[in-house]
Design a protein around this motif. Structure first.
Motif, PDB file in Angstrom:
ATOM      1  N   LYS A  49       0.886  -1.365   0.006  1.00  0.00           N
ATOM      2  CA  LYS A  49      -0.157  -0.001  -0.058  1.00  0.00           C
ATOM      3  C   LYS A  49       1.094   1.263   0.112  1.00  0.00           C
ATOM      4  O   LYS A  49       2.033   1.220   0.596  1.00  0.00           O
ATOM      5  CB  LYS A  49      -0.834   0.020   1.275  1.00  0.00           C
ATOM      6  CG  LYS A  49      -1.514   1.464   1.429  1.00  0.00           C
ATOM      7  CD  LYS A  49      -1.137   2.249   2.345  1.00  0.00           C
ATOM      8  CE  LYS A  49      -2.084   3.314   2.423  1.00  0.00           C
ATOM      9  NZ  LYS A  49      -1.513   4.426   3.554  1.00  0.00           N
ATOM     10  N   GLY A  98       0.868   5.347   0.443  1.00  0.00           N
ATOM     11  CA  GLY A  98      -0.069   6.464   0.948  1.00  0.00           C
ATOM     12  C   GLY A  98       0.033   7.703   0.146  1.00  0.00           C
ATOM     13  O   GLY A  98       0.964   7.801  -0.913  1.00  0.00           O
ATOM     14  N   GLY A  99      -0.623   8.537   0.397  1.00  0.00           N
ATOM     15  CA  GLY A  99      -0.734   9.984  -0.426  1.00  0.00           C
ATOM     16  C   GLY A  99       0.460  10.677  -0.846  1.00  0.00           C
ATOM     17  O   GLY A  99       0.597  10.976  -1.708  1.00  0.00           O
ATOM     18  N   THR A 157       4.994   4.428   3.495  1.00  0.00           N
ATOM     19  CA  THR A 157       4.558   5.679   3.824  1.00  0.00           C
ATOM     20  C   THR A 157       5.750   6.793   3.631  1.00  0.00           C
ATOM     21  O   THR A 157       6.895   6.526   3.089  1.00  0.00           O
ATOM     22  CB  THR A 157       3.934   5.843   5.204  1.00  0.00           C
ATOM     23  OG1 THR A 157       3.348   6.957   5.377  1.00  0.00           O
ATOM     24  CG2 THR A 157       4.733   5.067   6.310  1.00  0.00           C
ATOM     25  N   ASP A 158       5.571   7.787   4.491  1.00  0.00           N
ATOM     26  CA  ASP A 158       6.790   8.901   4.440  1.00  0.00           C
ATOM     27  C   ASP A 158       7.580   8.796   5.553  1.00  0.00           C
ATOM     28  O   ASP A 158       8.475   9.561   5.792  1.00  0.00           O
ATOM     29  CB  ASP A 158       6.002  10.294   4.310  1.00  0.00           C
ATOM     30  CG  ASP A 158       5.201  10.594   5.428  1.00  0.00           C
ATOM     31  OD1 ASP A 158       4.804   9.846   6.291  1.00  0.00           O
ATOM     32  OD2 ASP A 158       4.533  11.646   5.487  1.00  0.00           O
ATOM     33  N   TYR A 167       7.599   4.623  15.188  1.00  0.00           N
ATOM     34  CA  TYR A 167       8.599   5.005  15.994  1.00  0.00           C
ATOM     35  C   TYR A 167       7.987   5.186  17.398  1.00  0.00           C
ATOM     36  O   TYR A 167       6.601   4.891  17.350  1.00  0.00           O
ATOM     37  CB  TYR A 167       8.882   6.567  15.622  1.00  0.00           C
ATOM     38  CG  TYR A 167       9.655   6.784  14.382  1.00  0.00           C
ATOM     39  CD1 TYR A 167       9.804   6.201  13.083  1.00  0.00           C
ATOM     40  CD2 TYR A 167      11.259   7.208  14.519  1.00  0.00           C
ATOM     41  CE1 TYR A 167      10.575   6.185  12.174  1.00  0.00           C
ATOM     42  CE2 TYR A 167      12.416   7.263  13.664  1.00  0.00           C
ATOM     43  CZ  TYR A 167      11.949   6.583  12.446  1.00  0.00           C
ATOM     44  OH  TYR A 167      13.061   6.802  11.411  1.00  0.00           O
ATOM     45  N   ASP A 179       5.524  10.100  17.358  1.00  0.00           N
ATOM     46  CA  ASP A 179       5.578  10.686  15.724  1.00  0.00           C
ATOM     47  C   ASP A 179       6.776  11.655  15.707  1.00  0.00           C
ATOM     48  O   ASP A 179       7.272  12.396  16.601  1.00  0.00           O
ATOM     49  CB  ASP A 179       4.362  11.938  15.741  1.00  0.00           C
ATOM     50  CG  ASP A 179       4.179  12.352  14.561  1.00  0.00           C
ATOM     51  OD1 ASP A 179       5.102  12.449  13.614  1.00  0.00           O
ATOM     52  OD2 ASP A 179       3.299  12.940  14.134  1.00  0.00           O
ATOM     53  N   ARG A 189       7.809  13.901  13.973  1.00  0.00           N
ATOM     54  CA  ARG A 189       7.363  15.146  13.686  1.00  0.00           C
ATOM     55  C   ARG A 189       7.375  16.016  14.835  1.00  0.00           C
ATOM     56  O   ARG A 189       7.705  17.240  14.732  1.00  0.00           O
ATOM     57  CB  ARG A 189       6.176  15.442  12.938  1.00  0.00           C
ATOM     58  CG  ARG A 189       6.098  15.058  11.449  1.00  0.00           C
ATOM     59  CD  ARG A 189       4.956  15.170  10.743  1.00  0.00           C
ATOM     60  NE  ARG A 189       4.509  14.257   9.908  1.00  0.00           N
ATOM     61  CZ  ARG A 189       4.343  14.595   8.564  1.00  0.00           C
ATOM     62  NH1 ARG A 189       4.600  15.668   8.108  1.00  0.00           N
ATOM     63  NH2 ARG A 189       4.369  13.548   7.689  1.00  0.00           N
ATOM     64  N   LYS A 244      -1.219   8.006  13.786  1.00  0.00           N
ATOM     65  CA  LYS A 244      -2.128   7.695  12.674  1.00  0.00           C
ATOM     66  C   LYS A 244      -1.311   6.993  11.466  1.00  0.00           C
ATOM     67  O   LYS A 244      -1.693   6.912  10.440  1.00  0.00           O
ATOM     68  CB  LYS A 244      -2.609   8.973  11.912  1.00  0.00           C
ATOM     69  CG  LYS A 244      -1.808  10.190  11.307  1.00  0.00           C
ATOM     70  CD  LYS A 244      -2.200  11.253  10.506  1.00  0.00           C
ATOM     71  CE  LYS A 244      -1.281  12.138   9.966  1.00  0.00           C
ATOM     72  NZ  LYS A 244      -1.700  12.785   8.948  1.00  0.00           N
TER      73      LYS A 244
HETATM   74  P1  ADP Z   1       0.048   8.001   4.597  1.00  0.00           P
HETATM   75  O1  ADP Z   1      -0.321   9.063   3.718  1.00  0.00           O
HETATM   76  O2  ADP Z   1       1.250   7.526   3.758  1.00  0.00           O
HETATM   77  O3  ADP Z   1      -0.896   6.813   4.853  1.00  0.00           O
HETATM   78  P2  ADP Z   1      -0.078   9.018   7.173  1.00  0.00           P
HETATM   79  O4  ADP Z   1       0.194  10.622   7.192  1.00  0.00           O
HETATM   80  O5  ADP Z   1      -1.541   8.414   7.225  1.00  0.00           O
HETATM   81  O6  ADP Z   1       0.584   8.569   5.849  1.00  0.00           O
HETATM   82  O7  ADP Z   1       0.909   8.407   8.254  1.00  0.00           O
HETATM   83  C1  ADP Z   1       2.070   8.525   8.392  1.00  0.00           C
HETATM   84  C2  ADP Z   1       2.743   9.816   9.574  1.00  0.00           C
HETATM   85  O8  ADP Z   1       2.242   9.245  10.764  1.00  0.00           O
HETATM   86  C3  ADP Z   1       4.011  10.050   9.694  1.00  0.00           C
HETATM   87  O9  ADP Z   1       4.363  11.278   8.625  1.00  0.00           O
HETATM   88  C4  ADP Z   1       4.183  10.470  11.161  1.00  0.00           C
HETATM   89  O10 ADP Z   1       3.987  12.110  11.212  1.00  0.00           O
HETATM   90  C5  ADP Z   1       2.934   9.988  11.898  1.00  0.00           C
HETATM   91  N1  ADP Z   1       2.738   9.209  13.127  1.00  0.00           N
HETATM   92  C6  ADP Z   1       2.311   9.543  13.884  1.00  0.00           C
HETATM   93  N2  ADP Z   1       2.805   8.755  15.037  1.00  0.00           N
HETATM   94  C7  ADP Z   1       3.733   7.956  14.461  1.00  0.00           C
HETATM   95  C8  ADP Z   1       4.636   6.736  14.979  1.00  0.00           C
HETATM   96  N3  ADP Z   1       4.481   6.349  16.402  1.00  0.00           N
HETATM   97  N4  ADP Z   1       5.453   6.455  13.853  1.00  0.00           N
HETATM   98  C9  ADP Z   1       5.648   6.880  12.890  1.00  0.00           C
HETATM   99  N5  ADP Z   1       4.901   7.725  12.371  1.00  0.00           N
HETATM  100  C10 ADP Z   1       3.771   8.172  13.211  1.00  0.00           C
END
Ligand code: ADP
Ligand code: ASP
Ligand code: MG
Length: 407
Positions: free
Chosen positions: A7, A9-10, A173-174, A179, A182, A184, A209
């Protein structure tokens, strides 16, 4: 030779260039002889754009038409990816959710997958094609288009992997894995090689998310090997596994947070049987989900009652509560939609006392006031003012030793 469901993601399909990058990853797997089913999201920002358009007409939008609208984002990316694959000499076919037989219940905007008819997919795979499926969407018994809730493409991928009994479901994903929190918010967050389903479920439901919660539920129920990886960086990512496959269990595995909460308090309600039912019954009759609940000890025959709801439901819940307050003769209704929930998650908590007090002490040292607390076997959640989100997450991350080991 394996059967792999991937899969993207965006952000991974956010431009034609990025779609080419995805195609190359898929092609590399084909070159190794693997069968590949690809699930894609809409280009980054597209679903939000569609949602905003719908809301500019009516808020909340008509649920059926919302699904017809927002499901279009994924139709763009499945066709573009299939075109790139085809032009590179790798036969591919795109399918929308309904074409591939993703049957859901009839709950628009947050439908659940009931079954998948994997017939078409198998036939194409047998013909040597890459199958590209639109994430996030399905069809109900009456042929209405449904969508699976934000982040729902993760669930599409896992459900297809379960139906096909795939060897692995890879969520690109990105970030290059799951982790400790997050990255970020906390740049020192550490990637986990493995995390167990239970912890991942808690993290997802408490706001992380990176995976939609239902995708984790599905993977756990049907034993789908699930891995989170980066579309832009090589690496083995994070594997989600049953608890017994983790040798050394940390006390705390991760910290999640949720900015989407709002708090409501009704003050001075009579302290007698049926009050909680009256207060929360009218909220749930309006289909508003309640998260944390606190009832204070009574004094002078009255008590206070506090609960949290999704921020989107705040205004409506407040109106309902004001009406209830009047009917019950309560003193006052207070609301606050500038709060966040921060949660510590870890199966190690089961066997260790003292985690809550360490959490509260750490926050106290920073002068962060805790407004609400709730605990379960493997998590502790607190509600604080939203201005403390970053600070709270970082001090807890460090206090529980979650950061990257320094060499
Ligand atoms: P996609 O568009 O690929 O589905 P999402 O934005 O839905 O991506 O999910 C990826 C994002 O989830 C990451 O960029 C990150 O900021 C966030 N995120 C939140 N908590 C975590 C975590 N524990 N580990 C990794 N990423 C996390
Ligand atoms: N495009 C949908 C969303 O943004 C589904 C997904 O990306 O998983 O929520
Ligand atoms: Mg997502």
């Amino acid at each position: 030779m394996a059967l792999i469901v991937q899969k993207y993601g965006g952000t991974s399909v956010g431009s034609i260039e990025k779609i080419r990058n995805v195609a190359h990853k898929v092609m590399a797997n084909r070159d190794q002889g693997h069968d590949v089913v690809v699930v894609v999201s809409a280009m980054s920002g597209e679903t939000n754009r569609l949602v905003e358009m719908a809301k500019s007409i009516s808020d909340p939008p008509n649920p059926r038409e919302y699904d017809v609208l927002v499901s279009t984002g994924e139709q763009v990316t499945i066709s573009l990816l299939s075109m790139v694959l085809d032009s590179e000499g790798y036969p591919a076919r795109s399918y929308t959710g309904w074409q591939v037989g993703i049957k859901t219940d009839a709950i628009h905007n947050k439908a659940r997958i009931k079954e998948i008819d994997e017939h078409n997919i198998r036939e194409d795979l047998n013909q040597g094609r890459v199958v590209v499926v639109a994430g996030f969407q399905g069809i109900d018994d009456k042929n209405n288009i449904t969508t699976l809730g934000r982040g729902g493409s993760d669930t599409t991928a896992v459900a297809i992997a379960a139906a096909l009994k795939a060897d692995e479901c890879q969520i690109y994903t990105d970030v290059d894995g799951v982790y400790t929190t997050d990255p970020r918010i906390e740049p020192h967050a550490r990637r986990l090689d493995k995390i167990c389903f239970e912890e991942m479920l808690e993290l997802a439901s408490l706001g992380a998310k990176v995976l939609q919660i239902r995708s984790v539920e599905f993977a756990s129920k049907y034993n789908v090997p699930l891995r989170v990886l980066s579309s832009f960086q090589e690496g083995s990512g994070t594997l989600i596994v049953p608890e017994e496959q983790i040798m050394e269990q940390a006390l705390i595995s991760g910290i999640a947070f949720n900015r989407d909460e709002a708090k409501l308090t009704i003050l001075g309600v009579p302290d007698k049987p049926g009050i909680a039912y009256k207060i929360l019954g009218s909220i749930s009759d309006a289909n508003i989900e309640v998260d944390m609940i606190i009832q204070n000890v009574a004094a002078d025959g009255t008590t206070d009652f506090t609960f949290t709801v999704h921020r989107n439901d705040f205004k409506q819940a407040q109106d309902i509560l004001r009406a209830t307050a009047q009917a019950l003769g309560a003193r006052e209704v207070k609301g606050d939609d500038c709060i966040v929930k921060i949660s510590l998650v870890g199966v190690g908590m089961r066997s260790h006392a003292g985690i809550a007090s360490k959490m509260f002490g750490t926050l106290a040292d920073e002068g962060i006031n805790i407004q609400m607390i709730s605990t379960s076997e493997i998590k502790i959640s607190i509600v604080v003012d939203e201005k403390y989100l970053e600070l709270g997450v970082r001090v807890l991350h460090s206090a529980f030793g979650l950061e990257e080991a320094t060499a």
